[in-house]
Design an enzyme around this catalytic site. Structure first.
Site, PDB file in Angstrom:
ATOM      1  N   SER A   1      -6.871 -16.974  33.413  1.00 19.35           N
ATOM      2  CA  SER A   1      -7.931 -16.052  33.001  1.00 19.35           C
ATOM      3  C   SER A   1      -7.496 -14.619  33.253  1.00 19.35           C
ATOM      4  O   SER A   1      -6.682 -14.355  34.149  1.00 19.35           O
ATOM      5  CB  SER A   1      -9.215 -16.336  33.793  1.00 19.35           C
TER       6      SER A   1
ATOM      7  N   ASN B   1     -10.327 -12.497  33.064  1.00 16.69           N
ATOM      8  CA  ASN B   1     -11.689 -12.026  33.359  1.00 16.69           C
ATOM      9  C   ASN B   1     -11.797 -11.812  34.874  1.00 16.69           C
ATOM     10  O   ASN B   1     -11.783 -12.759  35.659  1.00 16.69           O
ATOM     11  CB  ASN B   1     -12.684 -13.089  32.864  1.00 16.69           C
TER      12      ASN B   1
ATOM     13  N   LYS C   1     -14.550 -13.810  36.726  1.00 18.11           N
ATOM     14  CA  LYS C   1     -14.234 -15.234  36.893  1.00 18.11           C
ATOM     15  C   LYS C   1     -13.149 -15.422  37.953  1.00 18.11           C
ATOM     16  O   LYS C   1     -13.227 -16.314  38.789  1.00 18.11           O
ATOM     17  CB  LYS C   1     -13.681 -15.803  35.576  1.00 18.11           C
TER      18      LYS C   1
ATOM     19  N   ASP D   1     -13.595 -22.810  31.186  1.00 18.86           N
ATOM     20  CA  ASP D   1     -14.300 -22.422  29.971  1.00 18.86           C
ATOM     21  C   ASP D   1     -15.778 -22.635  30.239  1.00 18.86           C
ATOM     22  O   ASP D   1     -16.176 -23.660  30.806  1.00 18.86           O
ATOM     23  CB  ASP D   1     -13.835 -23.205  28.741  1.00 18.86           C
TER      24      ASP D   1
ATOM     25  N   PHE E   1     -21.628 -10.320  35.392  1.00 15.79           N
ATOM     26  CA  PHE E   1     -21.076 -10.046  34.065  1.00 15.79           C
ATOM     27  C   PHE E   1     -21.791 -10.919  33.034  1.00 15.79           C
ATOM     28  O   PHE E   1     -22.669 -11.726  33.384  1.00 15.79           O
ATOM     29  CB  PHE E   1     -19.563 -10.332  34.049  1.00 15.79           C
ATOM     30  N   GLY E   2     -21.380 -10.763  31.790  1.00 15.33           N
ATOM     31  CA  GLY E   2     -21.862 -11.646  30.723  1.00 15.33           C
ATOM     32  C   GLY E   2     -23.382 -11.695  30.641  1.00 15.33           C
ATOM     33  O   GLY E   2     -24.067 -10.672  30.616  1.00 15.33           O
TER      34      GLY E   2
ATOM     35  N   LYS F   1     -25.153 -15.997  44.205  1.00 11.89           N
ATOM     36  CA  LYS F   1     -24.761 -16.624  42.923  1.00 11.89           C
ATOM     37  C   LYS F   1     -23.760 -17.750  43.188  1.00 11.89           C
ATOM     38  O   LYS F   1     -23.887 -18.849  42.652  1.00 11.89           O
ATOM     39  CB  LYS F   1     -24.176 -15.575  41.960  1.00 11.89           C
TER      40      LYS F   1
HETATM   41  P1  IMP Z   1     -14.813 -17.854  28.086  1.00  9.47           P
HETATM   42  O1  IMP Z   1     -13.901 -16.872  28.729  1.00  9.47           O
HETATM   43  O2  IMP Z   1     -14.520 -18.171  26.692  1.00  9.47           O
HETATM   44  O3  IMP Z   1     -15.040 -19.067  28.937  1.00  9.47           O
HETATM   45  O4  IMP Z   1     -16.173 -17.056  27.964  1.00  9.47           O
HETATM   46  C1  IMP Z   1     -17.217 -17.340  28.759  1.00  9.47           C
HETATM   47  C2  IMP Z   1     -18.371 -16.453  28.346  1.00  9.47           C
HETATM   48  O5  IMP Z   1     -19.548 -17.125  28.777  1.00  9.47           O
HETATM   49  C3  IMP Z   1     -18.329 -15.125  29.074  1.00  9.47           C
HETATM   50  O6  IMP Z   1     -17.774 -14.109  28.300  1.00  9.47           O
HETATM   51  C4  IMP Z   1     -19.798 -14.868  29.319  1.00  9.47           C
HETATM   52  O7  IMP Z   1     -20.373 -14.309  28.171  1.00  9.47           O
HETATM   53  C5  IMP Z   1     -20.359 -16.272  29.499  1.00  9.47           C
HETATM   54  N1  IMP Z   1     -20.327 -16.669  30.921  1.00  9.47           N
HETATM   55  C6  IMP Z   1     -19.575 -17.646  31.509  1.00  9.47           C
HETATM   56  N2  IMP Z   1     -19.820 -17.709  32.826  1.00  9.47           N
HETATM   57  C7  IMP Z   1     -20.726 -16.749  33.065  1.00  9.47           C
HETATM   58  C8  IMP Z   1     -21.347 -16.297  34.270  1.00  9.47           C
HETATM   59  O8  IMP Z   1     -21.107 -16.772  35.388  1.00  9.47           O
HETATM   60  N3  IMP Z   1     -22.224 -15.304  34.113  1.00  9.47           N
HETATM   61  C9  IMP Z   1     -22.521 -14.736  32.914  1.00  9.47           C
HETATM   62  N4  IMP Z   1     -21.950 -15.078  31.788  1.00  9.47           N
HETATM   63  C10 IMP Z   1     -21.047 -16.085  31.859  1.00  9.47           C
END
Ligand code: IMP
Length: 201
Positions: A9, A11, A14, A71, A153-154, A176
């Site tokens: 990752s 992110n 994460k 994911d 985030f997200g 969290k």
């Molecule tokens: P990935 O990197 O494709 O797994 O994207 C996961 C997406 O899901 C992130 O960009 C967020 O939008 C959302 N997401 C996953 N985990 C979280 C979390 O713990 N909090 C908030 N959003 C999350």
């Protein structure tokens, strides 16, 4: 010398959460930030399992070290499970958390509280030489009416996990981490990491 594990990752949120879960194990934790030449995966799988496995295998192929990939996303029942695997880019490219939250809140406008049920889901994929493992974790809750809180985030500002009236973004990182989908997935993966990495010799 400690065993090394690469988090597939870039992110930072994460990575920080996964590092925290791994901190009790004697593992040297790296991430794709330590391997800038490894390309990011195009996440075109139909399921979290598929995307997590692809991320882990592609990264393993590039770094030749044990890999842990995540994911994850938000599944809203009123929207038949969307954004789901489209969570990161729900409002299109370039990906923006604010735009994703806005789109989701727009689609949920006027929907009654009892129909705002949702769950965050995380799937972790572990790949080590000769083996791979999957584990998942779910955190049930509801979609808030408006964004609240500045942590995380997200979709954190618009998700209220069951058992509290606060959004994920109003919880401290420790709060969290105690209940999150990712921490539950890690709890299910922890023993597999110990078996495959720490007791493998
Ligand atoms: P990935 O990197 O494709 O797994 O994207 C996961 C997406 O899901 C992130 O960009 C967020 O939008 C959302 N997401 C996953 N985990 C979280 C979390 O713990 N909090 C908030 N959003 C999350």
């Amino acid at each position: 010398m400690p065993v090394r594990l690469v988090l597939a990752s870039r992110n930072t949120h994460k990575i920080a959460e996964l590092r925290f879960f791994l901190s009790g194990l004697s593992i040297e934790v790296l991430s794709l930030e330590d391997f800038p030449w490894v390309p990011s995966l195009i996440e075109d799988g139909a399921t979290f399992e598929e995307n997590a496995t692809k991320k882990a295998l592609q990264t393993f192929g590039a770094v030749n070290l044990p890999v842990l990939a995540d994911d994850s996303g938000l599944e809203v029942f009123y929207l038949n499970g969307r954004p789901g695997v489209y969570s990161a880019r729900y409002a299109g490219e370039p990906a923006s958390d604010a735009a994703n939250n806005e789109r989701l809140l727009r689609e949920m406008r006027g929907v009654a509280p009892r129909r705002r049920r949702a769950q965050f889901r995380a799937v972790l994929a572990l790949v080590v030489p000769g083996a791979s493992e999957l584990a998942q974790g779910v955190c049930p809750g509801t979609v808030a009416e408006e964004p609240r809180g500045t942590n995380g985030f997200g979709y954190d500002p618009i998700f209220v996990p069951d058992g509290t009236s606060k959004t994920y973004a109003e919880l401290t990182q420790d709060e969290k981490n105690a209940i999150s989908h990712r921490s539950r997935a890690f709890a299910n993966m922890r023993g597999l990491i110990e078996t495959r990495l720490l007791h493998a010799k």
